[in-house]
Scaffold this motif. Structure first.
Motif, PDB file in Angstrom:
ATOM      1  N   GLN A   1      -6.078  37.015  23.855  1.00 30.59           N
ATOM      2  CA  GLN A   1      -6.451  38.421  23.672  1.00 30.59           C
ATOM      3  C   GLN A   1      -7.478  38.511  22.550  1.00 30.59           C
ATOM      4  O   GLN A   1      -7.279  37.941  21.477  1.00 30.59           O
ATOM      5  CB  GLN A   1      -5.220  39.257  23.323  1.00 30.59           C
ATOM      6  CG  GLN A   1      -4.182  39.252  24.431  1.00 30.59           C
ATOM      7  CD  GLN A   1      -2.877  39.894  23.989  1.00 30.59           C
ATOM      8  OE1 GLN A   1      -2.379  39.626  22.910  1.00 30.59           O
ATOM      9  NE2 GLN A   1      -2.328  40.733  24.848  1.00 30.59           N
TER      10      GLN A   1
ATOM     11  N   LYS B   1      -9.845  41.315  20.406  1.00 28.74           N
ATOM     12  CA  LYS B   1     -10.127  42.710  20.065  1.00 28.74           C
ATOM     13  C   LYS B   1     -11.378  42.709  19.195  1.00 28.74           C
ATOM     14  O   LYS B   1     -11.437  42.034  18.172  1.00 28.74           O
ATOM     15  CB  LYS B   1      -8.944  43.306  19.301  1.00 28.74           C
ATOM     16  CG  LYS B   1      -9.148  44.725  18.845  1.00 28.74           C
ATOM     17  CD  LYS B   1      -7.911  45.195  18.093  1.00 28.74           C
ATOM     18  CE  LYS B   1      -8.107  46.558  17.496  1.00 28.74           C
ATOM     19  NZ  LYS B   1      -6.925  46.995  16.738  1.00 28.74           N
TER      20      LYS B   1
ATOM     21  N   THR C   1     -14.206  45.199  17.256  1.00 30.98           N
ATOM     22  CA  THR C   1     -14.614  46.523  16.798  1.00 30.98           C
ATOM     23  C   THR C   1     -16.007  46.382  16.205  1.00 30.98           C
ATOM     24  O   THR C   1     -16.211  45.622  15.248  1.00 30.98           O
ATOM     25  CB  THR C   1     -13.632  47.088  15.756  1.00 30.98           C
ATOM     26  OG1 THR C   1     -12.323  47.127  16.335  1.00 30.98           O
ATOM     27  CG2 THR C   1     -14.035  48.494  15.325  1.00 30.98           C
TER      28      THR C   1
ATOM     29  N   THR D   1     -14.213  49.998  19.846  1.00 30.46           N
ATOM     30  CA  THR D   1     -13.296  48.874  19.998  1.00 30.46           C
ATOM     31  C   THR D   1     -13.183  48.484  21.460  1.00 30.46           C
ATOM     32  O   THR D   1     -13.007  49.336  22.328  1.00 30.46           O
ATOM     33  CB  THR D   1     -11.897  49.229  19.439  1.00 30.46           C
ATOM     34  OG1 THR D   1     -12.033  49.529  18.048  1.00 30.46           O
ATOM     35  CG2 THR D   1     -10.923  48.070  19.615  1.00 30.46           C
ATOM     36  N   GLU D   2     -13.305  47.191  21.727  1.00 32.85           N
ATOM     37  CA  GLU D   2     -13.136  46.641  23.074  1.00 32.85           C
ATOM     38  C   GLU D   2     -12.036  45.593  23.024  1.00 32.85           C
ATOM     39  O   GLU D   2     -11.902  44.866  22.041  1.00 32.85           O
ATOM     40  CB  GLU D   2     -14.427  45.977  23.555  1.00 32.85           C
ATOM     41  CG  GLU D   2     -15.587  46.920  23.756  1.00 32.85           C
ATOM     42  CD  GLU D   2     -16.808  46.168  24.259  1.00 32.85           C
ATOM     43  OE1 GLU D   2     -16.970  46.085  25.498  1.00 32.85           O
ATOM     44  OE2 GLU D   2     -17.568  45.666  23.421  1.00 32.85           O
ATOM     45  N   ASN D   3     -11.256  45.519  24.114  1.00 36.00           N
ATOM     46  CA  ASN D   3     -10.193  44.538  24.238  1.00 36.00           C
ATOM     47  C   ASN D   3     -10.431  43.691  25.482  1.00 36.00           C
ATOM     48  O   ASN D   3     -10.781  44.221  26.530  1.00 36.00           O
ATOM     49  CB  ASN D   3      -8.829  45.227  24.341  1.00 36.00           C
ATOM     50  CG  ASN D   3      -8.450  45.918  23.050  1.00 36.00           C
ATOM     51  OD1 ASN D   3      -8.149  45.268  22.065  1.00 36.00           O
ATOM     52  ND2 ASN D   3      -8.493  47.247  23.045  1.00 36.00           N
TER      53      ASN D   3
ATOM     54  N   TYR E   1     -13.234  41.181  14.375  1.00 41.00           N
ATOM     55  CA  TYR E   1     -12.627  40.493  15.505  1.00 41.00           C
ATOM     56  C   TYR E   1     -11.184  40.128  15.192  1.00 41.00           C
ATOM     57  O   TYR E   1     -10.849  39.792  14.055  1.00 41.00           O
ATOM     58  CB  TYR E   1     -13.374  39.189  15.811  1.00 41.00           C
ATOM     59  CG  TYR E   1     -14.714  39.387  16.467  1.00 41.00           C
ATOM     60  CD1 TYR E   1     -14.910  39.017  17.792  1.00 41.00           C
ATOM     61  CD2 TYR E   1     -15.787  39.926  15.779  1.00 41.00           C
ATOM     62  CE1 TYR E   1     -16.139  39.186  18.401  1.00 41.00           C
ATOM     63  CE2 TYR E   1     -17.015  40.095  16.377  1.00 41.00           C
ATOM     64  CZ  TYR E   1     -17.186  39.721  17.693  1.00 41.00           C
ATOM     65  OH  TYR E   1     -18.405  39.889  18.287  1.00 41.00           O
TER      66      TYR E   1
END
Length: 146
Positions: A16, A18, A20, A25-27, A136
Motif C-alpha cells: 500500500q 499513500k 500526498t 492524497t492518492e492511495n 509518502y
C-alpha cells in the motif's frame, strides 16, 4: 518458519502506497506473492509488480536503520532510506533517468510470530528532479504461506 532461518519463505504481499502532493492524497494497492529470506543481518523481500507499463521485479533489503528499495524491469529505481537522513537515488523509465532525494522520517518493522504476518512501513518525503516534494507512506504487509 521463523525470521531467524536462512531459507526462502513464500509470502503473500499487499503493498500500500499513500502519496500526498500539493494537498492531494492518492492511495495505491498492489497484491502479489513473493519470497522472504534473511542474509546476515538483513531481511529481504522479493516480489513482482504488474502494471500497465509492464512487469517490475522489486527487492527490499531491510535492516533496522537502513532499507534499500530496488526495482528492475519496466521501472528501474534505487532508493535508500535512513531515518532522519537525506539520501540520493534515481528513477529510470522510458522517458529517461530522474534524480531523487529521499528524506526518511521513519522505518518500522513489526512481526507477529503467532500469525506469521509482518508489516514494513516507511514514511518519507520524496523530491524528484528538484520538484515540489511529496509525503509518502509505503506499507508492505506480508504473510507467510504454508
Amino acid at each position: 518458519m521463523s525470521l531467524h532461518e536462512n531459507k526462502q519463505q513464500k509470502i503473500k504481499v499487499v503493498l500500500q502506497t499513500k502519496i500526498t502532493h500539493e494537498g492531494v492524497t492518492e492511495n495505491f494497492e498492489v497484491k502479489t506473492s513473493g519470497l522472504k529470506f534473511r542474509k546476515g543481518s538483513a531481511l529481504y523481500f522479493q516480489y513482482a509488480e504488474k502494471t500497465e507499463a509492464g512487469d517490475t521485479q522489486t527487492t527490499i533489503k531491510y535492516k533496522e536503520y537502513e532499507t534499500l528499495l530496488l526495482r528492475n524491469g519496466a521501472v528501474k529505481m534505487r532508493q535508500l532510506f535512513r531515518p532522519s537522513e537525506i539520501t540520493n537515488g534515481h528513477y529510470e523509465s522510458i522517458y529517461g533517468t530522474l534524480p531523487m532525494r529521499t528524506h526518511t522520517e521513519s522505518i518500522e518493522h513489526l512481526w507477529n510470530e503467532n500469525t506469521n504476518e509482518g508489516v514494513l512501513r516507511l514514511r518519507y518525503t520524496l523530491d524528484v528532479q528538484g520538484g515540489e516534494p511529496g509525503q509518502y507512506e509505503l506499507k508492505l504487509n506480508y504473510k507467510e504461506e504454508a
